[in-house]
Design a protein around this motif. Sequence first.
Motif, PDB file in Angstrom:
ATOM      1  N   LEU A  49       0.838   4.746   1.494  1.00 43.25           N
ATOM      2  CA  LEU A  49       1.123   6.175   1.369  1.00 43.25           C
ATOM      3  C   LEU A  49       0.063   7.013   2.087  1.00 43.25           C
ATOM      4  N   ILE A  50      -1.190   6.588   2.018  1.00 47.39           N
ATOM      5  CA  ILE A  50      -2.249   7.285   2.760  1.00 47.39           C
ATOM      6  C   ILE A  50      -2.006   7.144   4.256  1.00 47.39           C
ATOM      7  N   ALA A  51      -1.603   5.954   4.694  1.00 48.56           N
ATOM      8  CA  ALA A  51      -1.309   5.751   6.113  1.00 48.56           C
ATOM      9  C   ALA A  51      -0.167   6.670   6.560  1.00 48.56           C
ATOM     10  N   ALA A  52       0.893   6.756   5.770  1.00 54.36           N
ATOM     11  CA  ALA A  52       2.014   7.631   6.112  1.00 54.36           C
ATOM     12  C   ALA A  52       1.568   9.089   6.155  1.00 54.36           C
ATOM     13  N   ALA A  53       0.757   9.489   5.178  1.00 55.16           N
ATOM     14  CA  ALA A  53       0.261  10.866   5.153  1.00 55.16           C
ATOM     15  C   ALA A  53      -0.616  11.158   6.363  1.00 55.16           C
ATOM     16  N   HIS A  54      -1.483  10.221   6.720  1.00 55.66           N
ATOM     17  CA  HIS A  54      -2.381  10.446   7.859  1.00 55.66           C
ATOM     18  C   HIS A  54      -1.597  10.498   9.168  1.00 55.66           C
ATOM     19  N   ALA A  55      -0.670   9.575   9.363  1.00 55.62           N
ATOM     20  CA  ALA A  55       0.147   9.578  10.582  1.00 55.62           C
ATOM     21  C   ALA A  55       0.949  10.872  10.696  1.00 55.62           C
ATOM     22  N   THR A  74       7.872  15.522  24.466  1.00 61.93           N
ATOM     23  CA  THR A  74       9.218  14.982  24.292  1.00 61.93           C
ATOM     24  C   THR A  74       9.197  13.814  23.305  1.00 61.93           C
ATOM     25  N   GLU A  75       7.997  13.265  23.075  1.00 62.43           N
ATOM     26  CA  GLU A  75       7.874  12.186  22.102  1.00 62.43           C
ATOM     27  C   GLU A  75       6.428  12.050  21.650  1.00 62.43           C
ATOM     28  N   LEU A  76       6.240  11.995  20.328  1.00 56.66           N
ATOM     29  CA  LEU A  76       4.939  11.695  19.722  1.00 56.66           C
ATOM     30  C   LEU A  76       5.189  10.613  18.679  1.00 56.66           C
ATOM     31  N   SER A  77       4.539   9.479  18.811  1.00 56.04           N
ATOM     32  CA  SER A  77       4.704   8.373  17.877  1.00 56.04           C
ATOM     33  C   SER A  77       3.318   7.896  17.451  1.00 56.04           C
ATOM     34  N   THR A  78       3.024   8.000  16.162  1.00 59.00           N
ATOM     35  CA  THR A  78       1.709   7.641  15.640  1.00 59.00           C
ATOM     36  C   THR A  78       1.821   6.592  14.550  1.00 59.00           C
ATOM     37  N   GLU A  79       0.990   5.562  14.661  1.00 56.69           N
ATOM     38  CA  GLU A  79       0.837   4.584  13.587  1.00 56.69           C
ATOM     39  C   GLU A  79      -0.556   4.761  13.007  1.00 56.69           C
ATOM     40  N   ALA A  80      -0.655   4.800  11.697  1.00 60.17           N
ATOM     41  CA  ALA A  80      -1.950   4.800  11.018  1.00 60.17           C
ATOM     42  C   ALA A  80      -2.075   3.475  10.290  1.00 60.17           C
ATOM     43  N   ALA A  81      -3.154   2.753  10.560  1.00 63.68           N
ATOM     44  CA  ALA A  81      -3.416   1.476   9.908  1.00 63.68           C
ATOM     45  C   ALA A  81      -4.627   1.652   9.003  1.00 63.68           C
ATOM     46  N   VAL A  82      -4.394   1.667   7.710  1.00 61.53           N
ATOM     47  CA  VAL A  82      -5.449   1.876   6.722  1.00 61.53           C
ATOM     48  C   VAL A  82      -5.982   0.522   6.274  1.00 61.53           C
ATOM     49  N   THR A  83      -7.310   0.373   6.327  1.00 58.32           N
ATOM     50  CA  THR A  83      -7.964  -0.877   5.945  1.00 58.32           C
ATOM     51  C   THR A  83      -8.513  -0.769   4.526  1.00 58.32           C
ATOM     52  N   LEU A  84      -8.123  -1.715   3.682  1.00 58.46           N
ATOM     53  CA  LEU A  84      -8.630  -1.837   2.321  1.00 58.46           C
ATOM     54  C   LEU A  84      -9.458  -3.107   2.277  1.00 58.46           C
ATOM     55  N   GLU A  85     -10.716  -2.989   1.859  1.00 56.61           N
ATOM     56  CA  GLU A  85     -11.573  -4.172   1.831  1.00 56.61           C
ATOM     57  C   GLU A  85     -12.394  -4.213   0.554  1.00 56.61           C
ATOM     58  N   PRO A  86     -12.846  -5.412   0.181  1.00 58.66           N
ATOM     59  CA  PRO A  86     -13.642  -5.551  -1.042  1.00 58.66           C
ATOM     60  C   PRO A  86     -14.944  -4.753  -0.968  1.00 58.66           C
ATOM     61  N   GLU A  87     -15.323  -4.209  -2.123  1.00 64.72           N
ATOM     62  CA  GLU A  87     -16.618  -3.535  -2.260  1.00 64.72           C
ATOM     63  C   GLU A  87     -17.078  -3.725  -3.699  1.00 64.72           C
ATOM     64  N   GLY A  88     -18.151  -4.472  -3.876  1.00 60.24           N
ATOM     65  CA  GLY A  88     -18.628  -4.752  -5.228  1.00 60.24           C
ATOM     66  C   GLY A  88     -17.550  -5.434  -6.044  1.00 60.24           C
ATOM     67  N   LYS A  89     -17.242  -4.860  -7.206  1.00 63.92           N
ATOM     68  CA  LYS A  89     -16.204  -5.423  -8.067  1.00 63.92           C
ATOM     69  C   LYS A  89     -14.828  -4.834  -7.772  1.00 63.92           C
ATOM     70  N   LYS A  95     -11.321   2.387   6.661  1.00 60.52           N
ATOM     71  CA  LYS A  95     -10.938   2.829   7.996  1.00 60.52           C
ATOM     72  C   LYS A  95      -9.488   3.285   8.006  1.00 60.52           C
ATOM     73  N   SER A  96      -9.223   4.249   8.854  1.00 61.04           N
ATOM     74  CA  SER A  96      -7.847   4.610   9.185  1.00 61.04           C
ATOM     75  C   SER A  96      -7.787   4.676  10.706  1.00 61.04           C
ATOM     76  N   ALA A  97      -7.070   3.745  11.304  1.00 58.04           N
ATOM     77  CA  ALA A  97      -6.965   3.663  12.765  1.00 58.04           C
ATOM     78  C   ALA A  97      -5.648   4.281  13.208  1.00 58.04           C
ATOM     79  N   LEU A  98      -5.742   5.367  13.955  1.00 56.98           N
ATOM     80  CA  LEU A  98      -4.559   6.042  14.474  1.00 56.98           C
ATOM     81  C   LEU A  98      -4.249   5.515  15.872  1.00 56.98           C
ATOM     82  N   THR A  99      -3.016   5.119  16.081  1.00 54.50           N
ATOM     83  CA  THR A  99      -2.554   4.707  17.408  1.00 54.50           C
ATOM     84  C   THR A  99      -1.414   5.637  17.786  1.00 54.50           C
TER      85      THR A  99
END
Length: 140
Positions: A49-55, A74-89, A95-99
């Motif tokens: 959902l965060i990726a969709a919101a960011h894109a 005439t065309e704008l196409s964006t993909e947002a790739a949100v990275t979820l990674e371990p931190e502590g417990k 990261k959110s990578a926009l393409t």
Amino acid sequence: MIRKATAFWHGTGRDGSGHLSSESGVLAETPYSFKTRFENEKGTNPEELIAAAHAGCFTMALAFGLQLAGFTPTELSTEAAVTLEPEGKGFKISKSALTLRAKVPNLDEAGFARIAGEAETNCPVSKVLNAAITLDAKLI
């Protein structure tokens, strides 16, 4: 302006499940669980959902920026790739990578890069994310 969504959950973190609903009704008791978040079960998860919101936010900010500069895409196409990674417990969104791939007549690469960069910086979702944001923007 205030936008609202609700989450309902029952059970434990790993074995429980819940659903998400949005005020607009676009999300209506959409299921989410450990398996939709960390495996591939059908449903959604906060990172998606965060990726969709960011894109969506970035792409609309770019459309406004291009309009202000006198260009009509005439065309704008964006993909947002949100990275979820371990931190502590727990976990963190690191990261959110926009393409972005865009067709914008009469706009050169330098102008496009400038306008895209401004859109990334000024997009409200970019501002709220406490994560590294990258942007890969190319005219096609």
